[in-house]
Design an enzyme around this catalytic site. Structure first.
Site, PDB file in Angstrom:
ATOM      1  CB  SER A   1      -0.846  -0.027   1.269  1.00 36.38           C
ATOM      2  OG  SER A   1      -1.415   1.223   1.506  1.00 36.38           O
TER       3      SER A   1
ATOM      4  CE1 TYR B   1      -3.907  -2.800   5.523  1.00 39.41           C
ATOM      5  CE2 TYR B   1      -3.472  -0.460   5.155  1.00 39.41           C
ATOM      6  CZ  TYR B   1      -3.721  -1.733   4.657  1.00 39.41           C
ATOM      7  OH  TYR B   1      -3.764  -1.933   3.298  1.00 39.41           O
TER       8      TYR B   1
ATOM      9  CE  LYS C   1      -1.541  -4.616   3.340  1.00 32.89           C
ATOM     10  NZ  LYS C   1      -1.811  -5.913   2.752  1.00 32.89           N
TER      11      LYS C   1
HETATM   12  P1  NAD Z   1     -10.943  -6.927   1.163  1.00 31.94           P
HETATM   13  O1  NAD Z   1     -11.133  -6.886   2.629  1.00 31.94           O
HETATM   14  O2  NAD Z   1     -12.110  -6.660   0.295  1.00 31.94           O
HETATM   15  O3  NAD Z   1     -10.307  -8.350   0.745  1.00 31.94           O
HETATM   16  C1  NAD Z   1      -9.437  -9.066   1.584  1.00 31.94           C
HETATM   17  C2  NAD Z   1      -9.936 -10.511   1.637  1.00 31.94           C
HETATM   18  O4  NAD Z   1      -9.066 -11.270   2.486  1.00 31.94           O
HETATM   19  C3  NAD Z   1     -11.347 -10.635   2.221  1.00 31.94           C
HETATM   20  O5  NAD Z   1     -12.160 -11.383   1.338  1.00 31.94           O
HETATM   21  C4  NAD Z   1     -11.132 -11.370   3.540  1.00 31.94           C
HETATM   22  O6  NAD Z   1     -12.246 -12.201   3.852  1.00 31.94           O
HETATM   23  C5  NAD Z   1      -9.852 -12.145   3.294  1.00 31.94           C
HETATM   24  N1  NAD Z   1      -9.056 -12.463   4.490  1.00 31.94           N
HETATM   25  C6  NAD Z   1      -8.614 -11.614   5.446  1.00 31.94           C
HETATM   26  N2  NAD Z   1      -7.889 -12.291   6.363  1.00 31.94           N
HETATM   27  C7  NAD Z   1      -7.862 -13.595   5.968  1.00 31.94           C
HETATM   28  C8  NAD Z   1      -7.268 -14.779   6.500  1.00 31.94           C
HETATM   29  N3  NAD Z   1      -6.571 -14.781   7.637  1.00 31.94           N
HETATM   30  N4  NAD Z   1      -7.446 -15.942   5.819  1.00 31.94           N
HETATM   31  C9  NAD Z   1      -8.159 -15.982   4.653  1.00 31.94           C
HETATM   32  N5  NAD Z   1      -8.737 -14.888   4.121  1.00 31.94           N
HETATM   33  C10 NAD Z   1      -8.587 -13.713   4.770  1.00 31.94           C
HETATM   34  O7  NAD Z   1      -9.749  -5.915   0.806  1.00 31.94           O
HETATM   35  P2  NAD Z   1      -9.284  -5.332  -0.598  1.00 31.94           P
HETATM   36  O8  NAD Z   1      -9.665  -3.909  -0.651  1.00 31.94           O
HETATM   37  O9  NAD Z   1      -9.678  -6.240  -1.674  1.00 31.94           O
HETATM   38  O10 NAD Z   1      -7.700  -5.366  -0.376  1.00 31.94           O
HETATM   39  C11 NAD Z   1      -6.917  -6.471  -0.772  1.00 31.94           C
HETATM   40  C12 NAD Z   1      -5.506  -6.270  -0.273  1.00 31.94           C
HETATM   41  O11 NAD Z   1      -5.003  -5.029  -0.767  1.00 31.94           O
HETATM   42  C13 NAD Z   1      -5.391  -6.189   1.252  1.00 31.94           C
HETATM   43  O12 NAD Z   1      -4.208  -6.839   1.650  1.00 31.94           O
HETATM   44  C14 NAD Z   1      -5.291  -4.699   1.514  1.00 31.94           C
HETATM   45  O13 NAD Z   1      -4.588  -4.420   2.692  1.00 31.94           O
HETATM   46  C15 NAD Z   1      -4.521  -4.217   0.286  1.00 31.94           C
HETATM   47  N6  NAD Z   1      -4.762  -2.802  -0.032  1.00 31.94           N
HETATM   48  C16 NAD Z   1      -6.041  -2.351  -0.193  1.00 31.94           C
HETATM   49  C17 NAD Z   1      -6.263  -1.004  -0.468  1.00 31.94           C
HETATM   50  C18 NAD Z   1      -7.668  -0.463  -0.612  1.00 31.94           C
HETATM   51  O14 NAD Z   1      -7.841   0.759  -0.537  1.00 31.94           O
HETATM   52  N7  NAD Z   1      -8.682  -1.293  -0.846  1.00 31.94           N
HETATM   53  C19 NAD Z   1      -5.192  -0.113  -0.591  1.00 31.94           C
HETATM   54  C20 NAD Z   1      -3.896  -0.613  -0.450  1.00 31.94           C
HETATM   55  C21 NAD Z   1      -3.693  -1.971  -0.173  1.00 31.94           C
HETATM   56  N1  UFG Z   2     -12.146  11.561   3.548  1.00 37.19           N
HETATM   57  C1  UFG Z   2     -13.121  12.460   3.918  1.00 37.19           C
HETATM   58  N2  UFG Z   2     -14.267  11.984   4.457  1.00 37.19           N
HETATM   59  C2  UFG Z   2     -14.497  10.650   4.660  1.00 37.19           C
HETATM   60  C3  UFG Z   2     -13.492   9.727   4.276  1.00 37.19           C
HETATM   61  C4  UFG Z   2     -12.322  10.220   3.733  1.00 37.19           C
HETATM   62  O1  UFG Z   2     -12.955  13.661   3.752  1.00 37.19           O
HETATM   63  O2  UFG Z   2     -15.575  10.289   5.176  1.00 37.19           O
HETATM   64  C5  UFG Z   2     -10.902  12.053   2.929  1.00 37.19           C
HETATM   65  C6  UFG Z   2      -9.662  11.748   3.732  1.00 37.19           C
HETATM   66  O3  UFG Z   2      -9.462  12.754   4.707  1.00 37.19           O
HETATM   67  C7  UFG Z   2      -8.594  11.705   2.640  1.00 37.19           C
HETATM   68  C8  UFG Z   2      -9.350  11.175   1.416  1.00 37.19           C
HETATM   69  O4  UFG Z   2     -10.728  11.394   1.690  1.00 37.19           O
HETATM   70  O5  UFG Z   2      -8.150  13.001   2.366  1.00 37.19           O
HETATM   71  C9  UFG Z   2      -9.129   9.691   1.161  1.00 37.19           C
HETATM   72  O6  UFG Z   2      -9.443   8.964   2.361  1.00 37.19           O
HETATM   73  P1  UFG Z   2      -9.640   7.385   2.373  1.00 37.19           P
HETATM   74  O7  UFG Z   2      -9.960   6.993   3.785  1.00 37.19           O
HETATM   75  O8  UFG Z   2     -10.608   6.969   1.314  1.00 37.19           O
HETATM   76  O9  UFG Z   2      -8.225   6.832   1.914  1.00 37.19           O
HETATM   77  P2  UFG Z   2      -6.761   7.080   2.502  1.00 37.19           P
HETATM   78  O10 UFG Z   2      -5.980   7.787   1.450  1.00 37.19           O
HETATM   79  O11 UFG Z   2      -6.805   7.683   3.848  1.00 37.19           O
HETATM   80  O12 UFG Z   2      -6.251   5.599   2.693  1.00 37.19           O
HETATM   81  C10 UFG Z   2      -6.515   4.566   1.735  1.00 37.19           C
HETATM   82  C11 UFG Z   2      -6.665   3.227   2.463  1.00 37.19           C
HETATM   83  C12 UFG Z   2      -5.341   2.857   3.079  1.00 37.19           C
HETATM   84  C13 UFG Z   2      -4.280   2.860   2.027  1.00 37.19           C
HETATM   85  C14 UFG Z   2      -4.220   4.205   1.340  1.00 37.19           C
HETATM   86  C15 UFG Z   2      -3.212   4.198   0.215  1.00 37.19           C
HETATM   87  O13 UFG Z   2      -7.646   3.309   3.476  1.00 37.19           O
HETATM   88  O14 UFG Z   2      -5.446   1.572   3.625  1.00 37.19           O
HETATM   89  O15 UFG Z   2      -5.503   4.523   0.792  1.00 37.19           O
HETATM   90  O16 UFG Z   2      -3.472   3.175  -0.650  1.00 37.19           O
HETATM   91  F1  UFG Z   2      -3.103   2.608   2.610  1.00 37.19           F
END
Ligand code: NAD
Ligand code: UFG
Length: 330
Positions: free
Chosen positions: A124, A148, A152
């Site tokens: 991330s 979190y 990572k």
């Molecule tokens: P998500 O929660 O939709 O998907 C993660 C999946 O992993 C879920 O289906 C959950 O049931 C499964 N899971 C969690 N722990 C488990 C375990 N111990 N055993 C088996 N399954 C398990 O999340 P996502 O948004 O699809 O994100 C996927 C990956 O990308 C995650 O590792 C997340 O940290 C990373 N990531 C997401 C974002 C974002 O904004 N969505 C940004 C950066 C990184």
């Molecule tokens: N924001 C608002 N109101 C809300 C939610 C968010 O104003 O109700 C703003 C935040 O302050 C920020 C922007 O919208 O400026 C984006 O916020 P998000 O919570 O959607 O995303 P972040 O950039 O904080 O973080 C996300 C994921 C992290 C990941 C990161 C980079 O939550 O896990 O993107 O990939 F690490």
């Protein structure tokens, strides 16, 4: 080629499974459904007309994971599984360290044991902490501000050490920026339980009147309009990045940013969402959220050059598809 997708029922994993099936890969999903639903499997089948084998296992259960590796001849792993809510990780750090680290260590131990040496890992942009300048390049200093993010970074370090110890591993670390949007079919998308933490799911719930008003966290940042700036990327562009990572000829340990390279402010996203979907998003400006940074966007030059990564969806597509998914699934 048989790919094990951990967390394949989740938001990004499910979109990636669709791409993998469309590209002719055989897919096995392991997911404990802690943050996803089983009906995702039917939806994947509806979109692709192909089935995937599914194991409802917790990756923290080594014995079960070992039995899976014994049963299946896996060629490569894409590791999405993990818990991802920043605020929950601050409240329950041990749960995050336990889930995200044990699961990864078990997975890597099985990979060693069964000689599976190719892995793509979901990292991330959070590992960049507060970046010294913009855009963010892969060699910027790393730091984290919440458990979190620390999981990572710790997993990145584990993978780096593993590669140093055994350079027959082929490891790709993908650092995602802010994925939004949904599959065009309206069948797959992001559907968090309860009140969303992230911006787009919150906007959608306000647009559909499930929540009364969006709080915008701060309008006094040094940005175009004072609100936070992020690099929003369509989940389908992000998911295709994983196919490119699997096809990459370059071996060893590789790290890529997956973002569009374009910064968009919170207010710009809200306005675009209103315009594209012809809806109103009620909002108010409130104080800054703890731990937020002003601006965050990627340089995706390395991913472009080495993977051929080229995002094709724009902000309008992202806003339309996010809303379409929620309307179709209400
Ligand atoms: P998500 O929660 O939709 O998907 C993660 C999946 O992993 C879920 O289906 C959950 O049931 C499964 N899971 C969690 N722990 C488990 C375990 N111990 N055993 C088996 N399954 C398990 O999340 P996502 O948004 O699809 O994100 C996927 C990956 O990308 C995650 O590792 C997340 O940290 C990373 N990531 C997401 C974002 C974002 O904004 N969505 C940004 C950066 C990184
Ligand atoms: N924001 C608002 N109101 C809300 C939610 C968010 O104003 O109700 C703003 C935040 O302050 C920020 C922007 O919208 O400026 C984006 O916020 P998000 O919570 O959607 O995303 P972040 O950039 O904080 O973080 C996300 C994921 C992290 C990941 C990161 C980079 O939550 O896990 O993107 O990939 F690490």
């Amino acid at each position: 080629m048989k790919i094990l997708v951990t967390g394949g029922c989740g938001f990004i994993g499910s979109h990636t499974v669709v791409d993998l099936l469309n590209e002719g890969y055989e897919v096995i999903i392991v997911d404990n459904l802690v943050n996803s639903k089983i009906d995702v499997l039917d939806k994947i089948k509806k979109i692709t007309n192909k089935s995937v084998k599914f194991y409802q296992y917790d990756l923290c259960d080594y014995t079960k994971l070992d039995s899976l590796f014994k049963e299946e001849e896996i060629d490569a792993v894409i590791h999405f599984a993990g818990l991802k809510a920043v605020s929950e990780s601050v409240e329950k750090p041990l749960m995050y360290y336990e889930n995200n680290l044990y699961s990864t260590i078990n997975l890597l131990k099985c990979m060693m044991k069964y000689n599976v040496k190719k892995i793509v890992f979901s990292s991330s942009a959070t590992v960049y902490g507060s970046p010294k300048s913009l855009p963010i390049y892969e060699d910027f200093p790393l730091s984290t501000t919440n458990p979190y993010g620390t999981t990572k970074l710790m997993i990145e370090n584990i993978l780096t050490d593993l590669y140093k110890a055994d350079n027959s591993f082929d490891i790709t670390i993908l650092r995602y920026f802010n994925p939004i949007g949904a599959h065009k079919s309206g069948l797959l998308g992001e559907d968090p339980n309860g009140i969303p933490n992230n911006l787009m799911p919150y906007i959608v719930k306000v647009a559909t009147h499930e929540l009364p008003i969006l709080s915008i966290f701060g309008d006094d940042y040094d940005t175009v309009d004072g609100t936070g700036v992020r690099d929003f990327i369509h989940v389908c562009d992000l998911s295709y990045g994983h196919v490119l990572a699997l096809k990459n000829k370059k071996e060893g340990l590789k790290i890529y940013n997956l973002g569009t390279g374009q910064g968009t402010s919170v207010l710009e996203l809200v306005k675009m969402f209103e315009k594209v979907n012809n809806v109103e998003v009620n909002y108010k400006i409130v104080g800054r959220r703890d731990g937020d940074i002003a601006s965050c966007y990627a340089s995706n030059k390395k991913a472009q050059e080495e993977l051929g990564f080229k995002p094709k969806y724009n902000l309008e597509d992202m806003c339309r598809d996010s809303y379409n998914f929620v309307k179709s699934n209400r």
